[in-house]
Write an enzyme that holds these catalytic residues in place. Structure first.
Site, short mmCIF file in Angstrom:
data_model
loop_
_atom_site.label_atom_id
_atom_site.label_comp_id
_atom_site.label_asym_id
_atom_site.label_seq_id
_atom_site.Cartn_x
_atom_site.Cartn_y
_atom_site.Cartn_z
N CYS A 190 8.67 18.96 47.27
CA CYS A 190 7.90 17.72 47.13
C CYS A 190 6.66 17.65 48.01
O CYS A 190 6.70 17.91 49.22
CB CYS A 190 8.81 16.53 47.41
SG CYS A 190 8.01 14.96 47.02
N CYS B 249 11.47 1.40 34.32
CA CYS B 249 12.28 2.37 35.06
C CYS B 249 11.73 2.39 36.48
O CYS B 249 10.52 2.26 36.68
CB CYS B 249 12.17 3.75 34.42
SG CYS B 249 13.12 5.02 35.31
N CYS C 215 7.53 3.99 34.32
CA CYS C 215 8.40 4.48 35.39
C CYS C 215 7.68 4.40 36.72
O CYS C 215 6.69 5.10 36.93
CB CYS C 215 8.79 5.93 35.14
SG CYS C 215 9.52 6.20 33.54
N1 SAM Z 1 11.92 9.46 46.43
C1 SAM Z 1 12.74 9.23 45.32
C2 SAM Z 1 13.75 10.34 45.10
O1 SAM Z 1 13.52 11.43 45.53
O2 SAM Z 1 14.76 10.05 44.46
C3 SAM Z 1 11.97 9.02 44.02
C4 SAM Z 1 10.73 9.84 43.74
S1 SAM Z 1 10.97 11.60 43.60
C5 SAM Z 1 9.33 12.22 43.67
C6 SAM Z 1 11.51 11.78 41.91
C7 SAM Z 1 11.81 13.16 41.37
O3 SAM Z 1 10.59 13.86 41.12
C8 SAM Z 1 12.58 14.13 42.23
O4 SAM Z 1 13.95 13.88 42.24
C9 SAM Z 1 12.26 15.45 41.56
O5 SAM Z 1 13.22 15.75 40.57
C10 SAM Z 1 10.90 15.21 40.92
N2 SAM Z 1 9.87 16.04 41.55
C11 SAM Z 1 9.28 15.82 42.73
N3 SAM Z 1 8.39 16.80 43.03
C12 SAM Z 1 8.44 17.69 42.02
C13 SAM Z 1 7.78 18.93 41.76
N4 SAM Z 1 6.91 19.44 42.60
N5 SAM Z 1 8.07 19.57 40.61
C14 SAM Z 1 8.96 19.04 39.74
N6 SAM Z 1 9.63 17.90 39.94
C15 SAM Z 1 9.39 17.21 41.07
FE1 SF4 Z 2 12.30 13.84 48.40
FE2 SF4 Z 2 11.63 11.74 46.83
FE3 SF4 Z 2 10.85 11.85 49.37
FE4 SF4 Z 2 9.79 13.55 47.62
S1 SF4 Z 2 9.57 11.35 47.58
S2 SF4 Z 2 10.50 14.03 49.71
S3 SF4 Z 2 11.54 13.90 46.27
S4 SF4 Z 2 12.95 11.74 48.63
#
Ligand code: SAM
Ligand code: SF4
Ligand code: DTB
Length: 335
Positions: A80, A150, A119
């Site tokens: 992330c 969402c 979303c």
């Molecule tokens: N922070 C919250 C969480 O992690 O549950 C919500 C937002 S988080 C960015 C939502 C989802 O985005 C993650 O669970 C992941 O599956 C997806 N995601 C984040 N970064 C990604 C990446 N670089 N490539 C693909 N999917 C990603």
């Molecule tokens: Fe992990 Fe969601 Fe935080 Fe990215 S935004 S670091 S996926 S918890």
């Protein structure tokens, strides 16, 4: 020159009629790996057969994302861009929670562009109670536009879940992301059990569950199978199952992980479709670097939804006109 007629004998359908198809929650790892291991054409044929029992094969649902709070996240998810520990490398600027009016105005544009679900994602471990009024106002405002709502906000407490339900939230996205075994290689700041607990809370409150994961993070096929096993063996299948191809963001620990073979991605979609026949399987992150042919194969494998709009959360997604041109070529219409 005469060409001898090639007689095609009708074959027995590979799948049972809809009413006879049990929705199973007891998949074994061996069964799932056997699906993954089928010749691709057999797997696709079976997945498309299951798909047609519950879904219109020429319709794809459009969900649009907005990042309502970007970066500065205390979690350390290796994929992330928004983890504060990766921000130096990714150069991302953290923002505060967006104003409610701005979110509703963007939702209106998304609706005009053709999206039916909005979303809203926040880079949080979980929301703070002081944010609840804004979050519930966003849900109400977006619903008033006639869109499905969402949210994906991280872990939720019981009363936060109840407030979101009361505001009318339709779906909550909370991904298991990978297999239980691989999870600690990707995230160390929370556990797989934490994820399952929030999913249980959301389901118990009567909010539709959106849960899936990411492939292409250096995991094995057994992990992709394990992730689908967790999802399909939940007491109820998630109503939406987003399958993300890793977007390898420069500056994150996974920036140079070897890309997944595209056919393995298609197999993951097909196996998800067979295991969770009624769910929307969403072809999620990663479309920006997928060919039209690969996306078409994903739709054939049973993907029934996409993220639409030129931005995901922090990374680009195909432009609307590009997606509409592809749909036109494939005879697909959005819903
Ligand atoms: N922070 C919250 C969480 O992690 O549950 C919500 C937002 S988080 C960015 C939502 C989802 O985005 C993650 O669970 C992941 O599956 C997806 N995601 C984040 N970064 C990604 C990446 N670089 N490539 C693909 N999917 C990603
Ligand atoms: Fe992990 Fe969601 Fe935080 Fe990215 S935004 S670091 S996926 S918890
Ligand atoms: C999901 O499974 N994928 C979306 C949504 N749920 C929140 C997010 C994809 C994020 C891709 C990387 C980014 O843009 O930051």
């Amino acid at each position: 020159m005469t060409v001898s007629a090639h007689v095609v004998t009708p074959q027995a359908s590979a799948v049972a009629p809809a009413e006879n198809l049990p929705v199973r929650n007891n998949w074994t790892q061996a069964e799932i790996l056997a699906l993954f291991g089928k010749p691709l054409m057999d797997l696709l044929y079976e997945a498309q057969g299951v798909h047609r029992l519950y879904h219109d094969p020429n319709k794809v649902q459009l969900s649009q994302l907005i990042s309502i709070k970007t970066g500065g996240c205390a979690e350390d998810c290796a994929y992330c861009s928004q983890a504060s520990s990766h921000q130096k490398g990714t150069g991302l600027t953290a923002t505060k929670l967006l104003e409610v009016e701005r979110v509703i105005a963007s939702a209106k544009k998304a609706k005009e562009g053709g999206a039916s679900r909005y979303c809203m994602g926040a880079a949080w471990t979980g929301p703070k109670d002081r944010d609840l009024d804004s979050l519930t106002a966003m849900v109400k405002g977006v619903k008033e536009l006639g869109m499905e709502t969402c949210m994906t906000l991280g872990m939720l407490s019981d009363h936060q879940t109840a407030s979101l339900k009361e505001a009318g939230l339709d779906y909550y996205n909370h991904n298991v992301d990978t297999s239980e075994e691989y999870y600690s290689k990707i995230i160390t700041t929370r556990t797989y059990r934490d994820r399952i607990d929030t999913l249980e809370r959301v389901r118990a409150a009567g909010i539709n569950v959106c849960s899936g994961g990411i492939v292409g993070m250096g995991e094995e096929r057994a992990d992709r199978a394990g992730m689908l096993r967790t999802l399909a063996n939940l007491p109820e299948h998630p109503q939406s199952v987003p399958i993300n191809m890793l977007v390898a963001v420069p500056g994150t620990p996974l920036e140079s992980v070897e890309a997944l073979d595209p056919f393995e991605f298609v197999r993951t979609i097909a196996v998800a479709r067979i295991m969770m026949p009624r769910s929307e399987v969403r072809l999620s992150a990663g479309r920006q670097s997928m060919s039209e042919e690969l996306q078409a194969m994903c739709f054939f494998a049973g993907a029934s939804s996409i993220f639409y709009g030129e931005q995901l959360l922090t990374t680009p997604n195909p432009k609307n006109n590009k997606d509409m041109a592809l749909f036109e070529k494939l005879g697909i219409s959005p819903f």
